[in-house]
Design a protein around this motif. Structure first.
Motif, PDB file in Angstrom:
ATOM      1  N   TYR A 174       0.828  -1.212   0.000  1.00  0.00           N
ATOM      2  CA  TYR A 174       0.000   0.000   0.000  1.00  0.00           C
ATOM      3  C   TYR A 174       0.858   1.256   0.000  1.00  0.00           C
ATOM      4  O   TYR A 174       2.033   1.218   0.389  1.00  0.00           O
ATOM      5  N   PRO A 175       0.294   2.394  -0.428  1.00  0.00           N
ATOM      6  CA  PRO A 175       1.053   3.650  -0.396  1.00  0.00           C
ATOM      7  C   PRO A 175       1.421   4.026   1.033  1.00  0.00           C
ATOM      8  O   PRO A 175       0.737   3.612   1.982  1.00  0.00           O
ATOM      9  N   PRO A 176       2.470   4.798   1.213  1.00  0.00           N
ATOM     10  CA  PRO A 176       2.787   5.288   2.553  1.00  0.00           C
ATOM     11  C   PRO A 176       1.725   6.287   3.008  1.00  0.00           C
ATOM     12  O   PRO A 176       0.936   6.791   2.195  1.00  0.00           O
ATOM     13  N   LYS A 177       1.701   6.566   4.283  1.00  0.00           N
ATOM     14  CA  LYS A 177       0.744   7.556   4.786  1.00  0.00           C
ATOM     15  C   LYS A 177       1.096   8.935   4.228  1.00  0.00           C
ATOM     16  O   LYS A 177       2.229   9.176   3.797  1.00  0.00           O
ATOM     17  N   ALA A 178       0.118   9.821   4.232  1.00  0.00           N
ATOM     18  CA  ALA A 178       0.304  11.157   3.652  1.00  0.00           C
ATOM     19  C   ALA A 178       1.137  12.033   4.585  1.00  0.00           C
ATOM     20  O   ALA A 178       0.660  13.014   5.166  1.00  0.00           O
ATOM     21  N   ASP A 179       2.395  11.663   4.716  1.00  0.00           N
ATOM     22  CA  ASP A 179       3.365  12.390   5.531  1.00  0.00           C
ATOM     23  C   ASP A 179       4.613  12.566   4.671  1.00  0.00           C
ATOM     24  O   ASP A 179       5.196  11.585   4.211  1.00  0.00           O
ATOM     25  N   ARG A 180       5.035  13.791   4.464  1.00  0.00           N
ATOM     26  CA  ARG A 180       6.123  14.086   3.527  1.00  0.00           C
ATOM     27  C   ARG A 180       7.407  13.322   3.869  1.00  0.00           C
ATOM     28  O   ARG A 180       8.024  12.692   2.996  1.00  0.00           O
ATOM     29  N   GLN A 181       7.778  13.334   5.146  1.00  0.00           N
ATOM     30  CA  GLN A 181       9.026  12.692   5.546  1.00  0.00           C
ATOM     31  C   GLN A 181       8.955  11.178   5.342  1.00  0.00           C
ATOM     32  O   GLN A 181       9.870  10.567   4.780  1.00  0.00           O
ATOM     33  N   ILE A 182       7.852  10.574   5.779  1.00  0.00           N
ATOM     34  CA  ILE A 182       7.700   9.121   5.639  1.00  0.00           C
ATOM     35  C   ILE A 182       7.657   8.725   4.167  1.00  0.00           C
ATOM     36  O   ILE A 182       8.283   7.745   3.750  1.00  0.00           O
ATOM     37  N   ALA A 183       6.927   9.507   3.371  1.00  0.00           N
ATOM     38  CA  ALA A 183       6.808   9.202   1.945  1.00  0.00           C
ATOM     39  C   ALA A 183       8.164   9.238   1.259  1.00  0.00           C
ATOM     40  O   ALA A 183       8.506   8.347   0.469  1.00  0.00           O
ATOM     41  N   PHE A 184       8.955  10.257   1.557  1.00  0.00           N
ATOM     42  CA  PHE A 184      10.265  10.383   0.910  1.00  0.00           C
ATOM     43  C   PHE A 184      11.240   9.319   1.400  1.00  0.00           C
ATOM     44  O   PHE A 184      12.066   8.816   0.622  1.00  0.00           O
ATOM     45  N   GLU A 185      11.165   8.938   2.668  1.00  0.00           N
ATOM     46  CA  GLU A 185      12.035   7.886   3.178  1.00  0.00           C
ATOM     47  C   GLU A 185      11.754   6.558   2.474  1.00  0.00           C
ATOM     48  O   GLU A 185      12.679   5.826   2.098  1.00  0.00           O
ATOM     49  N   THR A 186      10.487   6.242   2.284  1.00  0.00           N
ATOM     50  CA  THR A 186      10.128   4.957   1.660  1.00  0.00           C
ATOM     51  C   THR A 186      10.311   4.993   0.149  1.00  0.00           C
ATOM     52  O   THR A 186      10.399   3.924  -0.493  1.00  0.00           O
ATOM     53  N   ALA A 187      10.354   6.174  -0.450  1.00  0.00           N
ATOM     54  CA  ALA A 187      10.528   6.296  -1.901  1.00  0.00           C
ATOM     55  C   ALA A 187      11.993   6.190  -2.331  1.00  0.00           C
ATOM     56  O   ALA A 187      12.274   6.123  -3.526  1.00  0.00           O
ATOM     57  N   ASP A 188      12.913   6.141  -1.384  1.00  0.00           N
ATOM     58  CA  ASP A 188      14.335   5.998  -1.690  1.00  0.00           C
ATOM     59  C   ASP A 188      14.555   4.656  -2.383  1.00  0.00           C
ATOM     60  O   ASP A 188      14.242   3.591  -1.832  1.00  0.00           O
ATOM     61  N   PRO A 189      15.080   4.641  -3.606  1.00  0.00           N
ATOM     62  CA  PRO A 189      15.277   3.356  -4.296  1.00  0.00           C
ATOM     63  C   PRO A 189      16.241   2.423  -3.596  1.00  0.00           C
ATOM     64  O   PRO A 189      16.207   1.202  -3.836  1.00  0.00           O
ATOM     65  N   LEU A 190      17.088   2.954  -2.710  1.00  0.00           N
ATOM     66  CA  LEU A 190      18.044   2.118  -2.005  1.00  0.00           C
ATOM     67  C   LEU A 190      17.528   1.674  -0.633  1.00  0.00           C
ATOM     68  O   LEU A 190      18.228   0.956   0.099  1.00  0.00           O
ATOM     69  N   ALA A 191      16.319   2.089  -0.282  1.00  0.00           N
ATOM     70  CA  ALA A 191      15.724   1.649   0.987  1.00  0.00           C
ATOM     71  C   ALA A 191      15.347   0.180   0.881  1.00  0.00           C
ATOM     72  O   ALA A 191      15.016  -0.331  -0.194  1.00  0.00           O
ATOM     73  N   ALA A 192      15.366  -0.531   1.986  1.00  0.00           N
ATOM     74  CA  ALA A 192      15.049  -1.961   2.006  1.00  0.00           C
ATOM     75  C   ALA A 192      13.600  -2.183   1.610  1.00  0.00           C
ATOM     76  O   ALA A 192      12.711  -1.424   1.973  1.00  0.00           O
ATOM     77  N   PHE A 193      13.389  -3.238   0.838  1.00  0.00           N
ATOM     78  CA  PHE A 193      12.015  -3.607   0.459  1.00  0.00           C
ATOM     79  C   PHE A 193      11.789  -5.077   0.797  1.00  0.00           C
ATOM     80  O   PHE A 193      11.296  -5.421   1.845  1.00  0.00           O
ATOM     81  N   VAL A 194      12.151  -5.990  -0.105  1.00  0.00           N
ATOM     82  CA  VAL A 194      12.121  -7.431   0.217  1.00  0.00           C
ATOM     83  C   VAL A 194      13.436  -8.059  -0.251  1.00  0.00           C
ATOM     84  O   VAL A 194      14.133  -7.508  -1.070  1.00  0.00           O
TER      85      VAL A 194
END
Length: 400
Positions: free
Chosen positions: A380-400
């Motif tokens: 699901y999309p991240p919550k509508a919070d700018r900081q959280i959204a940008f942190e999770t949108a980092d292509p190098l952030a962990a996913f699976v």
């Protein structure tokens, strides 16, 4: 004058592309670059869950998220790409033809089922391809109890034994008994042209699927060709008619037709070949992602599948790289080495495997718990919070 990254599509790849591009331009304090998403609706439709009940709830609004991250939304359906003029013609909400210009274009328009592969499929089969068609199927199934008793009412035929086919087939036995009564004997039949169940998966994974189907009572017709779908059910090439009022079509996934408008290499499913930065060769200002991109996930010959697992990361990388090309930054090579399979198997549970070799790690209830976590949270999309959204949108952030 502002520059513009235009993203076509608001599915998994398109949404994450927008957030990733907005993240990078924000990091570099570049308010002179607009991130624009052009799509029919400002919502993420959670397509991997369309086999479930209450389909109308499987939608996540995107405007609150776009508003806090500075992403602009334009409602419309893209119809024509003019690569020379760097613009896209689209049909807006008022059904008028209008144009949107771009400096960088990201194709994230997804895929659709081909229903013209077999005579009568378009007219007589149901599918889970879009929200509207999945709703139609759910309403039909819920009303089966009002139909006259008989084999056609009590038999569901699933055309195709791939991921979607298996998930809907194993979901249905319990649901049908709830609708038709516990004393009923509904049949769910998967018609598959391959000679084995789950032919493209590992033997270990196939064995689990076979066991679950046996326990649930899901039947398989292997090595079967469908000649026609009609009002009575399906006619096999060998001449047998399987009577059914509910035929579900799950085969023939094809990339959106906009890919045909570029003079570029495409694969058998219509996906555009892209380089390691997800650019379309021959078009320095055009990128492709999600189901419209044929992208290498690693250096071992593996290619991204048309699944949300790959679309999410493809979106994060493509948005980042599209922004890099305007910011004169070095792009990131798309790599998604980790691959998992988590297949819902109805009341039996689920199965979870890791790696392209599909080594089974979890089954039944343990795998089901993980599947529910993935489908109700992770995708699901991240919550509508700018900081959280940008942190999770980092292509190098962990996913699976």
């Amino acid at each position: 004058m502002k520059q513009k990254i235009l993203i076509l599509g608001a599915g998994f790849a398109g949404m994450w592309a927008a957030l990733s591009a907005a993240r990078l331009t924000s990091m570099h304090q570049r308010s002179d670059i607009d991130i624009v998403v052009l799509a029919p609706q400002p919502e993420l439709r959670v397509r991997p869950r369309f086999y479930e009940q209450k389909v109308e709830t499987l939608v996540s609004p995107l405007l609150p998220l776009f508003n806090v991250t500075g992403v602009k939304f334009v409602q419309g359906e893209a119809q024509r790409i003019d690569a020379e003029a760097k613009c896209v013609w689209y049909r807006n909400a008022q059904n008028e033809s209008t144009v949107e210009h771009y400096d960088r274009l990201v194709l994230a328009t997804g895929s659709h089922l081909r229903r013209d592969l077999v005579k009568g499929a378009a007219e007589h089969a149901f599918d889970l391809d879009q929200l509207e068609t999945a709703l139609r199927l759910e309403q039909h199934i819920n009303q089966l109890g009002q139909q006259p008793d008989g084999p056609a009412r009590d038999t569901v035929v699933v055309c195709g034994g791939g991921f979607t086919g298996i998930e809907v087939a194993t979901e249905l036995p319990h649901r049908l008994r709830q609708i038709l009564g516990e004393g009923s004997a509904p049949r769910v039949i998967v018609v598959e042209r391959g000679d084995v169940i789950g032919g493209r998966w590992s033997e270990e994974l196939r064995d689990v699927i076979r066991q679950a189907c046996d326990e649930l009572g899901v039947e398989w017709r292997l090595g079967a060709e469908i000649a026609e779908v009609n009002e009575q059910g399906i006619l096999l090439a060998e001449g047998e008619l399987i009577e059914s009022n509910t035929v579900i079509w799950t085969v023939g996934v094809q990339a959106n037709g906009l890919t045909e408008q570029l003079a570029a290499q495409r694969d058998a499913q219509g996906r555009l070949h892209v380089n390691e930065f997800l650019q379309v060769p021959g078009y320095d200002d055009i990128f492709a992602t999600g189901d419209v991109a044929r992208a290498a996930t690693d250096d071992k010959g593996n290619v991204a599948l048309m699944t949300c697992q790959h679309a999410i990361m493809l979106g994060r990388f493509v948005g980042h790289n599209a922004a890099c090309s305007l910011l004169n930054l070095e792009p990131l090579t798309y790599r998604q080495v980790n691959y998992v399979t988590c297949l819902d198997l109805g009341n039996w549970g689920a199965v979870y495997s890791e790696g392209w070799e599909q080594e089974v790690k979890l089954t039944r209830g343990e795998a089901k718990k993980l599947k529910l976590s993935i489908t109700s949270e992770l995708i699901y999309p991240p919550k509508a919070d700018r900081q959280i959204a940008f942190e999770t949108a980092d292509p190098l952030a962990a996913f699976v």
